[in-house]
Design a protein around this motif. Sequence first.
Motif, PDB file in Angstrom:
ATOM      1  N   HIS A   5       7.614  23.272-100.988  1.00 22.87           N
ATOM      2  CA  HIS A   5       9.010  23.459-100.611  1.00 22.87           C
ATOM      3  C   HIS A   5       9.692  22.118-100.383  1.00 22.87           C
ATOM      4  CE1 HIS A   5      11.840  26.625 -99.103  1.00 22.87           C
ATOM      5  NE2 HIS A   5      11.085  27.325 -99.898  1.00 22.87           N
ATOM      6  N   VAL A   8      10.287  20.335-103.613  1.00 23.56           N
ATOM      7  CA  VAL A   8      11.408  20.943-104.340  1.00 23.56           C
ATOM      8  C   VAL A   8      12.728  20.571-103.681  1.00 23.56           C
ATOM      9  CG1 VAL A   8      12.488  23.126-104.946  1.00 23.56           C
ATOM     10  CG2 VAL A   8      10.036  22.817-105.262  1.00 23.56           C
ATOM     11  N   ASP A   9      12.705  20.532-102.342  1.00 27.46           N
ATOM     12  CA  ASP A   9      13.932  20.158-101.620  1.00 27.46           C
ATOM     13  C   ASP A   9      14.421  18.800-102.063  1.00 27.46           C
ATOM     14  OD1 ASP A   9      14.051  22.492-100.238  1.00 27.46           O
ATOM     15  OD2 ASP A   9      13.109  21.713 -98.436  1.00 27.46           O
ATOM     16  N   THR A  12      16.018  19.302-105.486  1.00 25.46           N
ATOM     17  CA  THR A  12      17.230  20.103-105.619  1.00 25.46           C
ATOM     18  C   THR A  12      18.233  19.873-104.492  1.00 25.46           C
ATOM     19  OG1 THR A  12      16.304  21.910-104.335  1.00 25.46           O
ATOM     20  CG2 THR A  12      15.911  21.944-106.697  1.00 25.46           C
ATOM     21  N   GLU A  14      18.463  21.216-101.765  1.00 22.14           N
ATOM     22  CA  GLU A  14      18.885  22.451-101.102  1.00 22.14           C
ATOM     23  C   GLU A  14      17.819  22.843-100.089  1.00 22.14           C
ATOM     24  OE1 GLU A  14      21.373  24.270-104.750  1.00 22.14           O
ATOM     25  OE2 GLU A  14      21.299  24.995-102.715  1.00 22.14           O
ATOM     26  N   HIS A  15      18.119  23.769 -99.220  1.00 17.05           N
ATOM     27  CA  HIS A  15      17.175  24.302 -98.240  1.00 17.05           C
ATOM     28  C   HIS A  15      16.554  23.200 -97.409  1.00 17.05           C
ATOM     29  CE1 HIS A  15      16.417  28.644 -99.389  1.00 17.05           C
ATOM     30  NE2 HIS A  15      17.493  28.257-100.006  1.00 17.05           N
ATOM     31  N   GLU A  24      23.766  23.298 -93.443  1.00 20.32           N
ATOM     32  CA  GLU A  24      23.389  23.711 -94.798  1.00 20.32           C
ATOM     33  C   GLU A  24      22.764  25.094 -94.740  1.00 20.32           C
ATOM     34  OE1 GLU A  24      23.764  19.390 -95.070  1.00 20.32           O
ATOM     35  OE2 GLU A  24      22.552  20.609 -93.737  1.00 20.32           O
ATOM     36  N   HIS A  25      22.912  25.841 -95.824  1.00 21.24           N
ATOM     37  CA  HIS A  25      22.479  27.228 -95.854  1.00 21.24           C
ATOM     38  C   HIS A  25      20.985  27.344 -95.584  1.00 21.24           C
ATOM     39  CE1 HIS A  25      22.195  31.289 -98.064  1.00 21.24           C
ATOM     40  NE2 HIS A  25      22.626  31.467 -96.841  1.00 21.24           N
ATOM     41  N   VAL A  27      17.660  29.898 -94.746  1.00 22.29           N
ATOM     42  CA  VAL A  27      17.121  31.263 -94.756  1.00 22.29           C
ATOM     43  C   VAL A  27      16.117  31.389 -93.609  1.00 22.29           C
ATOM     44  CG1 VAL A  27      15.982  33.020 -96.108  1.00 22.29           C
ATOM     45  CG2 VAL A  27      17.387  31.312 -97.242  1.00 22.29           C
TER      46      VAL A  27
ATOM     47  N   PRO B  13       9.370  23.276-110.841  1.00 23.59           N
ATOM     48  CA  PRO B  13       9.518  23.699-109.434  1.00 23.59           C
ATOM     49  C   PRO B  13      10.952  24.109-109.113  1.00 23.59           C
ATOM     50  CG  PRO B  13       8.259  21.673-109.556  1.00 23.59           C
ATOM     51  CD  PRO B  13       8.732  21.958-110.949  1.00 23.59           C
ATOM     52  N   ALA B  14      11.911  23.402-109.695  1.00 20.21           N
ATOM     53  CA  ALA B  14      13.311  23.727-109.408  1.00 20.21           C
ATOM     54  C   ALA B  14      13.634  25.137-109.868  1.00 20.21           C
ATOM     55  CB  ALA B  14      14.229  22.718-110.090  1.00 20.21           C
ATOM     56  N   HIS B  17      11.922  27.663-107.768  1.00 20.26           N
ATOM     57  CA  HIS B  17      12.663  27.733-106.497  1.00 20.26           C
ATOM     58  C   HIS B  17      13.918  28.581-106.671  1.00 20.26           C
ATOM     59  CE1 HIS B  17      13.717  26.311-102.542  1.00 20.26           C
ATOM     60  NE2 HIS B  17      14.936  26.031-102.959  1.00 20.26           N
ATOM     61  N   HIS B  25      21.333  30.062-105.264  1.00 19.15           N
ATOM     62  CA  HIS B  25      21.647  29.176-106.372  1.00 19.15           C
ATOM     63  C   HIS B  25      22.743  29.694-107.278  1.00 19.15           C
ATOM     64  CE1 HIS B  25      18.325  26.352-105.655  1.00 19.15           C
ATOM     65  NE2 HIS B  25      17.840  27.385-105.029  1.00 19.15           N
ATOM     66  N   GLN B  39      29.499  25.209 -99.142  1.00 21.92           N
ATOM     67  CA  GLN B  39      29.183  24.894 -97.757  1.00 21.92           C
ATOM     68  C   GLN B  39      30.438  24.994 -96.890  1.00 21.92           C
ATOM     69  OE1 GLN B  39      28.298  20.828 -96.095  1.00 21.92           O
ATOM     70  NE2 GLN B  39      26.230  21.539 -96.499  1.00 21.92           N
ATOM     71  N   ARG B  42      31.413  28.671 -96.544  1.00 19.69           N
ATOM     72  CA  ARG B  42      30.568  29.363 -95.574  1.00 19.69           C
ATOM     73  C   ARG B  42      30.965  29.010 -94.148  1.00 19.69           C
ATOM     74  NH1 ARG B  42      26.151  32.078 -96.868  1.00 19.69           N
ATOM     75  NH2 ARG B  42      25.647  32.183 -99.077  1.00 19.69           N
ATOM     76  N   HIS B 109      19.163  39.184 -94.088  1.00 17.84           N
ATOM     77  CA  HIS B 109      18.122  38.410 -94.753  1.00 17.84           C
ATOM     78  C   HIS B 109      17.924  38.901 -96.180  1.00 17.84           C
ATOM     79  CE1 HIS B 109      13.883  37.267 -95.637  1.00 17.84           C
ATOM     80  NE2 HIS B 109      14.193  36.199 -94.945  1.00 17.84           N
ATOM     81  N   VAL B 112      20.704  37.704 -98.453  1.00 17.77           N
ATOM     82  CA  VAL B 112      20.535  36.295 -98.807  1.00 17.77           C
ATOM     83  C   VAL B 112      19.454  36.133 -99.871  1.00 17.77           C
ATOM     84  CG1 VAL B 112      19.756  34.059 -97.931  1.00 17.77           C
ATOM     85  CG2 VAL B 112      21.366  35.432 -96.609  1.00 17.77           C
ATOM     86  N   GLU B 113      18.379  36.941 -99.737  1.00 14.00           N
ATOM     87  CA  GLU B 113      17.260  36.836-100.663  1.00 14.00           C
ATOM     88  C   GLU B 113      17.528  37.584-101.964  1.00 14.00           C
ATOM     89  OE1 GLU B 113      13.496  35.593 -99.673  1.00 14.00           O
ATOM     90  OE2 GLU B 113      15.197  34.282 -99.262  1.00 14.00           O
TER      91      GLU B 113
END
Lengths: 121, 257
Positions: A5, A8-9, A12, A14-15, A24-25, A27, B13-14, B17, B25, B39, B42, B109, B112-113
Motif C-alpha cells: 500500500h 503504491v501510495d 499514485t 493517493e490514500h 485527503e480521502h 477509507v 500496482p497502480a 490499486h 479513482h 478534494q 469533498r 464504507h 466508498v468501496e
Amino acid sequence: MARDHAAVDRLTHEHVEDVGSHGEHHVVPLLVYYKVFAALMVLLILTLAAAAVELGPFNIVIAMTIAVAKAVLVVLYFMHVRWSSQLVKFFAGATFFWLMILFSLTMADYFSRQWPAVPQL
Amino acid sequence: MATETTTHTAGTPAATHAAAHPAVHDEHAVLHHHFDDMQQQRECTSLGMWLFLATEVMMFGGLFFAYSLYRWRFLPAFMVGSGHLDITLGTINTFVLLFSSLTMAIAVHAAVEGKKQTLVVFLGITWLLGATFLGIKAVEWSHDYHLGLIPALNWTYYETNPVEDSLLKAGIGPQQVLMYFVVYFSMTGLHAIHMIVGLLVVGYFMWLGHRGHFMRGNDQPVEILGLYWHLVDIIWIFLFPLLYLIAGFHPFAKGGH
C-alpha cells in the motif's frame, strides 16, 4: 499488504496514511467501526450501572460524562472527524462552542435573578 | 476513467490499486464545475453539512436548556415524571440507534468501496433499525396516552395523582410534573420528526443506490446522510440518560424502575 500500500501510495499519491490539513480521502477499515461500537456498548452498560448507584448530585455529572464520551466516539470515528481537514474539525468544535455559549449565558441570567438589584451594604 | 484497468498497465500496482478502490479513482466523473478538484469539493460539501448540523445542535440545544432549567428548579417532580418512563424500552431504543449508526457507517464504507449490493443492504438494515426505534416510541407514547400523561391532549394526572400535603409543603406541585412531560414530549417528538425525515431519505437513497447512483466516485451523498443520521443518534445518546434515568436505575426495587 500494508507495505504494498505504501509503495503504491508513493506511485499514485493517493490514500496517504497521514491526513494532511485538507483531509485527503481516507477509507476507514471496518474493524475500527466494530471496535467503536463495542466501546459504545460498554458505555451504555456503564450508563445503567452508574444510574443504579445513588450518588446525589454526582449522578448527573457521571451520566453526562459517559454521554459525552459516547458522543465523542461517534463524532470522531463514525462521522470521520478524526480523519477530516482542520476546517471540518474546527466547524465541529465550533458547534459545541456555540452550544456552550447558549447554556452558560442563558443560565447566568437565571442564576443571577435572585440577586438584589442594589448591592446590600 | 473506468478504462484504467483495461489498458496495458493492467498488471501494475497502480492499476491493481485502482481496481481495489474504484470509487476513489473515478472521482473526475462527479467533479462539479465550480470546484478546482475533488478534494476541495469533498471538503466544501462536508463543511456545508457540518454547518447544518450545527444549526440542528442549536435547535435541540434550546430544548436541552429548557430541560436543564426546569430539572434544576423542579428536581423531585422531574424524578416523579421520569419514573413513569420504561427504562427497558429506552435502553433497547438506545441500543437500536447505536447499532443503526454502525450499520450506517458500514453503508458509507460500502459506497466508498464501490460495493453497490452491500450499500443497499446496509441502508436497508439502518432503515429497519430506525423504524424499530419509532415503533418502540409509539408503544411508549400509547402507554403514556392511556395513563393520561400527554399535556394539552389528555392530561388527567391531576385527578389520578392527588399530591400529598407533605409534598405540597415541600414545594412539589403537579404542575411541575406537567413541565417534565412537556419537555419530554417536545424533545422526543422533535427527535422522532428527525427520525422520520431520516427514514424518508434513507429509503430514497436505497432506491438511488440500487440504481447505481452512488457508484463511480459519487459516494459523498451517502457520507452526508451518514453525518445526519449520526447526529440524530448523538441527540438520543443525551436524551436517554436525561429523560429516563433521573430517578436512577433500580430494576430490582419494589415496583421495579
